[in-house]
Design an enzyme around this catalytic site. Sequence first.
Site, PDB file in Angstrom:
ATOM      1  N   MET A  44      16.444 -15.354  33.565  1.00  0.00           N
ATOM      2  CA  MET A  44      17.756 -14.869  33.980  1.00  0.00           C
ATOM      3  C   MET A  44      18.436 -16.123  34.371  1.00  0.00           C
ATOM      4  SD  MET A  44      16.859 -13.432  37.914  1.00  0.00           S
ATOM      5  CE  MET A  44      15.757 -12.130  37.432  1.00  0.00           C
TER       6      MET A  44
ATOM      7  N   ASP B 126       5.143  -1.351  23.398  1.00  0.00           N
ATOM      8  CA  ASP B 126       6.561  -1.281  23.246  1.00  0.00           C
ATOM      9  C   ASP B 126       7.057  -1.475  21.809  1.00  0.00           C
ATOM     10  OD1 ASP B 126       9.214  -0.725  23.600  1.00  0.00           O
ATOM     11  OD2 ASP B 126       9.638  -2.460  25.066  1.00  0.00           O
TER      12      ASP B 126
ATOM     13  N   HIS C 168       9.099 -15.784  21.278  1.00  0.00           N
ATOM     14  CA  HIS C 168      10.066 -14.743  21.548  1.00  0.00           C
ATOM     15  C   HIS C 168      10.848 -15.033  22.743  1.00  0.00           C
ATOM     16  CE1 HIS C 168       7.620 -13.000  24.471  1.00  0.00           C
ATOM     17  NE2 HIS C 168       8.201 -11.555  24.477  1.00  0.00           N
ATOM     18  N   GLY C 169      10.315 -16.099  23.514  1.00  0.00           N
ATOM     19  CA  GLY C 169      11.128 -16.411  24.945  1.00  0.00           C
ATOM     20  C   GLY C 169      10.417 -17.590  25.366  1.00  0.00           C
TER      21      GLY C 169
ATOM     22  N   VAL D 200      20.123  -6.380  29.986  1.00  0.00           N
ATOM     23  CA  VAL D 200      21.436  -6.515  29.389  1.00  0.00           C
ATOM     24  C   VAL D 200      22.179  -7.352  30.059  1.00  0.00           C
ATOM     25  CG1 VAL D 200      23.286  -5.367  28.668  1.00  0.00           C
ATOM     26  CG2 VAL D 200      21.030  -4.123  28.508  1.00  0.00           C
TER      27      VAL D 200
ATOM     28  N   HIS E 150      12.790  -6.256  30.685  1.00  0.00           N
ATOM     29  CA  HIS E 150      14.242  -5.970  29.789  1.00  0.00           C
ATOM     30  C   HIS E 150      15.473  -6.041  30.528  1.00  0.00           C
ATOM     31  CE1 HIS E 150      11.398  -3.216  27.382  1.00  0.00           C
ATOM     32  NE2 HIS E 150      11.081  -4.271  26.979  1.00  0.00           N
TER      33      HIS E 150
END
Length: 467
Positions: free
Chosen positions: A373, A148, A394-395, A229, A227
């Site tokens: 989440m 990705d 990154h997380g 939003v 992924h």
Amino acid sequence: MGQQKLKGKHLRAIQYASNKAISLAVQIMAKHYKHTSMQEQLILLEDIKNNYSKYLTDAILSPIAKVFQPEVDVKRKQIELLAEAKEFNVFGRQHISSNAYQQMRWAMKLPVVHSGAMMPDAHQGYGLPIGGVLATNNVVIPYGVGVDIGCRMSLTIYPIQPTFLKRYEYQIKQALKEYTNFGTGGELGIVQEHEVLDRIEFTATPLLKQLHGKASRQLGTSGSGNHFVEFGTVQLLSDNPFDLEAGDYVGLLAHSGSRGLGATIANHYTSIAKEKCLLPSPTQNLAWLDLNAQEGQEYWLSMTLAGDYAKACHDQIHYHLAKALGIKPIAKVENHHNFAWKEKQFDGTECIVHRKGATPAGKGVLGIIPGSMTANGYIVQGKGEYGSLQSASHGAGRQFSRSKTKAKITGSQLKKILQKENVSLIGGSIDESPIAYKNIEDVMKSQTNLVDILGTFSPKIVRMDKA
């Protein structure tokens, strides 16, 4: 002249076995030897078959001769790894599994490696571990970047009180359902414009030409897996670079990448790299492309375009949602991971720095590091630490694989966790449950010398795949 015409049956009688040889012989004899008797043609053709080397430079007959030339079995020499892995810094070693650590050690045996580091969210990946950072000497490793390409985080901050999220929860959910799309092949189904689609690079290679249509259709969409939003609350500290007052705001955070465009580029050039760069197991997925070679230059151009396309997807996601809800941004933070940069290292050497699941953290560089989440994410500013190759996590990073996570939690248990944390989830699956991830607080404590914290983001309305 009444001469019998040369046919395949005549050629098969003199052991012309392949269709290619027969076709070439018939065409060349008809064009250049039409005044020669068939018997003479067959004598010549048999001699070409038995003594092909005599005819390899013949202006007319060489195509036939080359059919009978044996393919040279060139055995490619396997590239030797370094006897010992080069030293590399590890941040938060206690949070990193042994298989991910060993994977990084193998990467540090590559003869093209300059330096490397592991971030505290690191876990096993393909080739390079996710959370691995690798600096190489003028070569790029497609799987060191990842499938990705240009996957990124983007956070938009709005001058709105967090009560907006509760008051307009229905409208926010409707906007997320209407203007986001997740998963393989996903499309929004609306006509969109963005300057990235007009880039001349889309005409630079046959592969990019082929991918332009898919890129147009998938603009503004997101992948599957982790992924997302999501809308949530932003809490900024007083010392922030946005010239904003300390306090609470509404934020929109997205995590996605370059969709089918990036995946196809990655797989195409990984295949080329593996063909040209023969590595022993278990380093085969770390095959590289020389940046002085055509394939390396093509990949670099394609990777850069995919990274810009990933940003364009984020631009569209944020644009559509803000327009649907009638809100305007006052600040934005975004950063790539799964990318490669040309950067100077501590000794002045310019290297290709691969950050596979790692955030750029050069001095003063802004970034966003999400949790899960239900867990806080962090707005950060890099300190430019060379020991981490100017990188950070990154997380939070996975602590359990998808299959292990599914075995540890049920759908009803996930619902209880979400209710407890006051998070509303649209879509998602249990393999993305908060328990799949490391404790973000522990991860952040392991990189205090890599980044400064400027604020937090707390997710409240989350949209993921499988809605």
